[in-house]
Motif scaffolding. Structure first.
Motif: not given
Length: 371
Positions: A172-177, A181-191, A261-267
């Motif tokens: 689910d999204d809560e787990t994925g996000f 956060r745990w990996k320190g990966i932040n996506f810039d909005e619009g990137s 988890e990888l499936l969610w991140i791929s998405g």
């Protein structure tokens, strides 16, 4: 309670193969919860933890023979077990399991196999000899069916279905996000988020081509590049090699994650460029436009099936052509996403068809004839 034994490339830390086993278990259990499933694994403890099933070590003769003897149905697959490109031992090993099972009078099914390339004459003869003794075959693409038939496998019914992983669902999204956060990966909005999945394959100078292409995407599209290793440490090391050649900054998933988890991140990607077949399958499941690096015919076959572009062999890359292909893929994202979403239900249904046919065989019958 009926007992099913699954033989495949499990317990090696490959997210694609673990996705296959996870999907096989869940598909079978969803259709019939009153079954017991056991797997042959290189890491039985991890297989038990990840999949919630029993497992025995795949190289322990006593435990393997005991597991076969206790089974009512033996499944060989899924995945690309019947090929001799990545290993000369794969075909003899997996066919030995099938041979032993048939000698013990067990029902046996090739489950969503990918077949080929098969180059050695001995392996071709083995596939024909053992393949004609099994009770039922499903393959994940037309090419695999054609390969089997050309090798002389004509006795059991052959059904073209889809890779079992298409039945898999992401976390689910809560787990994925939370993972991001745990990996320190932040996506810039619009990137523009571009996932890259590479594997060791004698890339040599072509690592530089991939690195320069990633830099081009960062410079010209303000892209966020995320490397998605499917197998540790191999893919992670390859990702680091390419990142070390880049001028810009890329992110990488720096430790093993489960298939969901990888499936969610791929998405979360806007475009996914991959060598690994299951990196591309994960993208397709999530409706993410693809660009494939076809190190193996199975990658090319899959891309054709889902109508996504290929950059050809990773050994024949050049920066200008690869950047041009990325530009085309970026421009066609809406169209590509629509094509993938249109095929999603069909492929998911075919993934479940593998399980339905397996259970029908377990019950003692199936519809005769191939398709």
């Amino acid at each position: 309670m009926n007992k099913i034994l699954v033989s495949g490339y499990y317990g090696f830390g490959n997210a694609g193969d673990e996705a296959i086993l996870m999907a096989i278990v869940e598909s079978l259990k969803k259709l019939d919860n009153n079954i017991s499933i056991k797997a042959l694994s290189a890491n039985p403890k991890e297989t038990k933890r990840m999949h919630g099933i029993d497992a025995v070590h795949r190289t322990n003769p006593f435990l393997v023979i005991k597991a076969i003897a206790e089974a009512d149905l033996v499944l060989s697959g899924g995945g690309g077990l019947l090929q001799d490109v990545t290993s000369s031992r794969s075909i003899p090993y997996y066919l030995l399991i099938v041979y032993l099972a048939k000698k013990m009078g067990k029902r046996v099914m090739f489950y969503a196999n990918g077949v080929g390339p098969v180059n050695r004459k001995l392996n071709k003869r083995l596939i024909a000899a053992v393949g004609n003794t099994v009770d039922l075959i499903t393959v994940r693409d037309d090419n695999s069916r054609d390969q089997l038939m050309s090798l002389g496998v004509k006795n059991p019914p052959i059904y073209v279905t889809a890779d079992p992983a298409f039945a898999l669902k992401p976390v689910d999204d809560e787990t994925g996000f939370g993972i991001l956060r745990w990996k320190g990966i932040n996506f810039d909005e619009g990137s523009l988020k571009i996932g890259v999945s590479v594997r060791p394959w004698n890339l040599g100078k072509n690592r530089q081509v991939i690195a320069e292409t990633c830099d081009y995407l960062i410079k010209n599209h303000d892209a966020t590049i995320v490397f998605l290793p499917m197998q540790f440490p191999q893919d992670y090391s390859e990702s680091l090699e390419i990142m070390g050649l880049m001028k810009g900054k890329a992110r990488v998933i720096d430790e093993p994650l489960g298939p969901r988890e990888l499936l969610w991140i791929s998405g979360q990607m806007d475009l996914l460029c991959g060598m690994r077949l299951h990196a591309l399958i994960f993208g397709a499941i999530m409706g993410v436009p693809l660009l494939g690096l076809a190190y193996d015919p199975k990658v090319e076959n899959f891309l054709k099936r889902v109508e996504q572009p290929s950059a050809g062999s990773p050994l024949d890359l050049n920066v200008v052509d690869l950047c041009h292909l990325f530009e085309e893929a970026i421009g066609r994202r809406t169209e590509s996403r629509s094509k993938l979403l249109a095929k999603k239900d069909e492929l998911e249904g075919l993934a479940y068809e593998n399980a339905r046919l397996a259970l029908k065989l377990l019950e003692g019958g199936y519809e005769a004839g191939s398709r």
